[in-house]
Design an enzyme around this catalytic site. Structure first.
Site, mmCIF file in Angstrom:
data_model
loop_
_atom_site.group_PDB
_atom_site.id
_atom_site.type_symbol
_atom_site.label_atom_id
_atom_site.label_comp_id
_atom_site.label_asym_id
_atom_site.label_seq_id
_atom_site.Cartn_x
_atom_site.Cartn_y
_atom_site.Cartn_z
ATOM 1 N N LYS A 152 0.873 -1.169 0.000
ATOM 2 C CA LYS A 152 0.000 0.000 0.000
ATOM 3 C C LYS A 152 0.909 1.217 0.000
ATOM 4 C CE LYS A 152 -3.620 2.109 2.847
ATOM 5 N NZ LYS A 152 -3.918 3.017 1.759
ATOM 6 N N ARG A 199 -4.497 7.968 -4.406
ATOM 7 C CA ARG A 199 -5.182 7.093 -5.353
ATOM 8 C C ARG A 199 -5.696 7.952 -6.498
ATOM 9 N NH1 ARG A 199 -7.977 2.484 -3.627
ATOM 10 N NH2 ARG A 199 -8.854 1.985 -5.655
#
Ligand code: ZN
Ligand code: ZN
Lengths: 335, 539
Positions: free
Chosen positions: B232, B237
């Protein structure tokens, strides 16, 4: 002429008048107390003798019992009383039923201890009277220029409009039990709302006292006596603390309303999770504080009971002498 | 304006989602065009206006109120727009020609009036405030300020549009890409007066699939062979939505950030694909700290120099469509295969594929996770290989398994008053760690500032400590005797030229107050650097 603070000043036991040998609104038990009004941050039980308006004495009787002071003396409003050479007069303060300013004359000076006050109309008490004076002791609960209260009648109309708009939801109105409760009941009836209004148990004793003294609020009933289903769509008046506690869970999806000067600021509204904030207060807002001080003509202003910084600053801008009077033990109860 | 002010006022005090939806639906059905479109823009895409609000209000208030009273008021209220709304004088309500009360300007009048050079904005704001009551003033300032903060997300507002007119929510979201404020075509379609706005061939934002934090009970439902693991990354994003007609780079919430990242736009232009990935700054294959990305995000336009020093890069996670084919219903493993094929064929610049981590057991994965200290890694993502690509945060498909927060014992150095309901408390705390001086002694150097993590009761104790330990004060800031140790939790450390220590913590919060621990035993700057591997800036 003696400086005023030589004969009236704060002490650990409360504001003390030296030649008169009495305290005003003392937070601790004393031999002789003069009480401006019945809110619990001003009227405490346990004094030797209490001098107050007849209504304030009645209120103390309901709250603390008839034996809560050694002796109660009723002051005739608007008349001078001599106490050890100090002339004392009770004058309406417009705050709640029985509330009074205490006017002291001594050595050629006049000091007004205003207690709590407001200038806007209130159907449940006598209006504030301006008394010219040398020293004015003012409260400062809402002493920031952002505080401007709404007209109480308009706010009552907003409440009634919300009930009309959402007739399936109970409306819980949080209010302080002495003064605000009865004032809102009176204004709600003025709007023409004539359905029964339900009262939380904590509001009943004092409301009955008002009724006994001749104030009518129409059909008011104890909330406890009504079955849960009767209360959907009903107006229920309760203490602010009850809005969040278990008591309020008996109402499905209620609208929570809160009538208070603090509701002017959205952060406070969010903090309390109030859906319908009503900006109604029994305290002077910022313009009322300034206007009142100017009207008294006082050359010296002592600021207590709330935030003094902004008001002292504003008065100094206006060329007036003003200072904070640290009153020991005063915490604001009501708004 | 009245109706909008009423809407915003009631939204701000309505807690339930259904209550908010009902208010929005009522408003959207009853308000006229184009006002309802501007209102909708304020709650979704924002108004196409650049209003220097804070500066304009400062100019206006300078004439209205003493600066001390203004400051005290703002400290108490905690919000500039609200403070101005409350302080602005109530004018006698003027009458219009027919003798009725002035109802205040409409939203479209406001938008038109504010379409002036920045220097002329303040008088327009002033004369508008003069025509409004206190609720109207607040709503007006929130409207033009772009931060309505009434608890309505852009998604909820779009749902309300669909519900109000009986449209499918998905259709509204798709059509949205062909629309711009005040959305005349949207309302015409919603009321059956026009066909559905045609977004064919335009890039479409498809709501992202989000992960939920993994909980103890989840482990029993997971089997290593049916789960894909990826790092991650600590960037943002993004979704790259490319068609032959155009390309847009969307943030997680659907904001178009293409303008700030021209190299990404260039790298993917001309393709017909929708990709999900993490936007990062990568130099020579190494991910830079989040702070470096922040510097690019804050700019509307980017210089050639910044593109060299802060090169943008997308690490690809997923593929949602290719050549017009919607792939979202495919299981993750099949989408991953399509992603790999597409990437091999297209070979876009400034991009790579997120690595799939091979692992035998979750225990083995846990030790990989514990050892991962490279900059930019926040933890692990676990994705079920069989899951389709679903909109939003749906439980049971994707999990985030974050690295444990780091903690250090720091010493309280400065405190500052909070705002709003905290305005009477010292609630913002700056703390530091020990560093050796050239003279051979030790000094404290600040590494961060926190204003959360403590309870109300702890806040009162901290406030009391600050008041009794003050050694100096500068305006609202108090320096305290360096005696209190705070255990501070944080996500990472990044270089900082603003701090004397050369580093700053990311997302610090107070995890414990160590009333028991002597300040001399607090951590040192070496401990900070060791935890992160970052180099101190030379000073
Ligand atoms: Zn009172
Ligand atoms: Zn009081």
């Amino acid at each position: 002429m003696p400086a005023p603070e030589t004969w009236l000043h704060p002490t650990p036991a409360g504001l003390y008048c030296v030649p008169g040998q009495f305290f005003i609104d003392p937070p601790r038990p004393v031999d002789r107390a003069l009480i401006t009004h019945g809110h619990s941050d001003h009227a405490r039980p346990g004094h030797g003798a209490v001098l107050a308006t007849p209504e304030t004495i009645e209120i103390m009787g309901v709250r603390y019992g008839p034996q809560s002071a050694g002796r109660f003396e009723a002051a005739r409003v608007g008349h001078d009383i001599d106490i050890n050479g100090v002339s004392v007069r009770f004058v309406p303060a417009g705050h709640i039923l029985g509330s009074a300013q205490i006017v002291l004359k001594y050595g050629g000076q006049r000091i007004v201890v205003s207690g709590d006050y407001k200038r806007t109309a209130d159907p449940t008490c006598a209006p504030f009277e301006v008394v010219p004076c040398d020293v004015f002791i003012t409260e400062a609960t809402f002493a920031l220029p952002v505080f401007r209260h709404e007209r109480a009648f308009d706010e009552a109309q907003r409440l009634v409009a919300s009930i009309t708009r959402q007739p399936e939801r109970a409306h819980l109105l949080g209010v302080y039990g002495l003064g605000k409760c009865q004032r809102m009941l009176a204004h709600i009836r003025e709007t023409g709302y004539d359905a029964p209004i339900y009262l939380h148990g904590a509001m009943q004793g004092l409301t009955q006292l008002y009724q006994r003294l001749g104030y009518g609020f129409g059909d008011v009933r104890p909330a406890a006596e009504a079955a849960g289903k009767d209360l959907s769509g009903a107006l229920v008046v309760c203490p602010p603390s009850a809005l969040q506690d278990r008591w309020s869970r008996r109402f499905p999806d209620p609208v929570t309303a809160f009538a208070s000067g603090w509701m002017r600021v959205r952060g406070r509204v969010r903090q309390r999770g109030v859906e319908l904030p009503l900006i109604v207060s029994d305290h002077a807002d910022w313009p009322e504080l300034i206007d009142t001080i100017v009207e008294t003509g006082a050359s010296d202003v002592w600021v207590t009971h709330g935030r003094d910084d902004a008001l002292v600053h504003q008065l100094s801008l206006m060329g007036r002498k003003a200072r904070a009077l640290a009153l020991v033990g005063f915490e604001d109860e009501a708004d | 304006m009245r109706a909008f002010a009423e809407l915003l006022d009631r939204l701000s005090t309505t807690q339930s989602r259904n209550g908010k939806l009902a208010l929005l639906k009522d408003y959207l059905r009853s308000a006229p065009d184009p006002d309802r479109g501007w209102a909708l823009a304020a709650l979704t895409d924002g108004l196409p206006l650049r209003v220097p609000l804070r500066r304009s209000l400062d100019v206006l208030m300078a004439d209205k109120i003493d600066p001390t009273l203004y400051r005290l008021s703002r400290d108490y209220v905690g919000d500039t727009a609200e403070t101005v709304a409350l302080l602005w004088p109530d004018a006698a309500r003027p009458m219009d020609a027919s003798g009725a009360n002035d109802r205040g300007p409409s939203l479209s009048e406001i938008v038109a009036a504010l379409d002036v050079p920045a220097m002329h904005v303040a008088p327009v704001i002033g004369s508008t405030l003069d025509r409004l009551d206190v609720r109207g003033r607040w709503a007006f300032l929130k409207f033009i300020g772009g931060a309505a903060r009434v608890g309505v997300s852009s998604g909820l507002a779009k749902t309300a549009v669909a519900d109000a007119f009986g449209l499918a929510a998905g259709d509204v979201l798709e059509a949205w890409h062909a629309l711009s404020p005040p959305y005349a075509e949207l309302f015409a379609w919603a009321e059956g007066r026009a066909p559905r706005p045609d977004a064919t061939g335009l890039p479409i934002f498809r709501p992202l699939m989000l992960a939920t934090p993994i909980e103890t009970a989840d482990w029993q439902t997971l089997e290593p062979s049916r789960v894909a693991a990826e790092w991650k990354w600590d960037g943002i994003r993004v979704q790259i939505a490319a068609t032959q007609r155009a390309l847009r780079l969307y943030s997680r919430t659907g904001d178009d950030i293409s303008g700030a990242f021209p190299e990404i736009v260039a790298a993917f232009s001309g393709h017909d694909v929708t990709l999900d990935g993490e936007l990062l700054i990568v130099r020579d294959g190494v991910v830079a700290p989040f702070n470096d990305l922040q510097q690019r995000l804050n700019r509307k336009a980017v210089t050639q120099r910044q593109r060299m020093t802060h090169p943008a890069h997308v690490r690809l996670y997923d593929i949602l469509s290719a050549a017009g084919e919607d792939l979202r219903q495919l299981p993750f493993s099949a989408r991953r295969a399509r992603l790999e094929t597409w990437f091999a064929e297209s070979a876009p610049a400034n991009a790579d594929l997120s690595t799939e981590i091979a692992f035998e057991s979750f225990d083995a994965l846990a030790s990989l996770r514990a050892d991962a200290r490279a900059a930019g890694i926040e933890g692990l993502m676990l994705k079920r290989k069989g899951s389709p690509y679903l909109a939003g945060r749906v439980k049971g498909h994707w999990y985030k398994w974050k690295r444990d927060a780091l903690t250090l014992d720091c010493v309280l150095m400065y405190a500052q008053r909070g705002s709003g309901k905290r305005s009477s408390f010292y609630s913002d705390f700056t703390f530091g760690v020990w560093r050796g001086t050239s003279a051979g002694g030790r000094e404290l150097v600040p590494v961060g500032k926190a204003y959360s993590g403590f309870t109300d009761a702890e806040l009162r104790e901290l406030d009391r400590f600050v008041r009794k330990s003050t050694v100096d004060s500068y305006g609202p800031v108090r320096a305290v005797e360096p005696t209190l140790v705070l255990e501070v939790a944080f996500d990472a450390v990044q270089p900082s030229s603003r701090h004397k220590s050369g580093v700053a913590m990311r997302f610090p919060r107070i995890s414990r107050i160590r009333w028991d621990k002597p300040a001399a035993e607090a951590d040192t700057i070496e401990n900070v650097l060791a935890l992160t591997g970052a180099e101190p800036a030379s000073d």
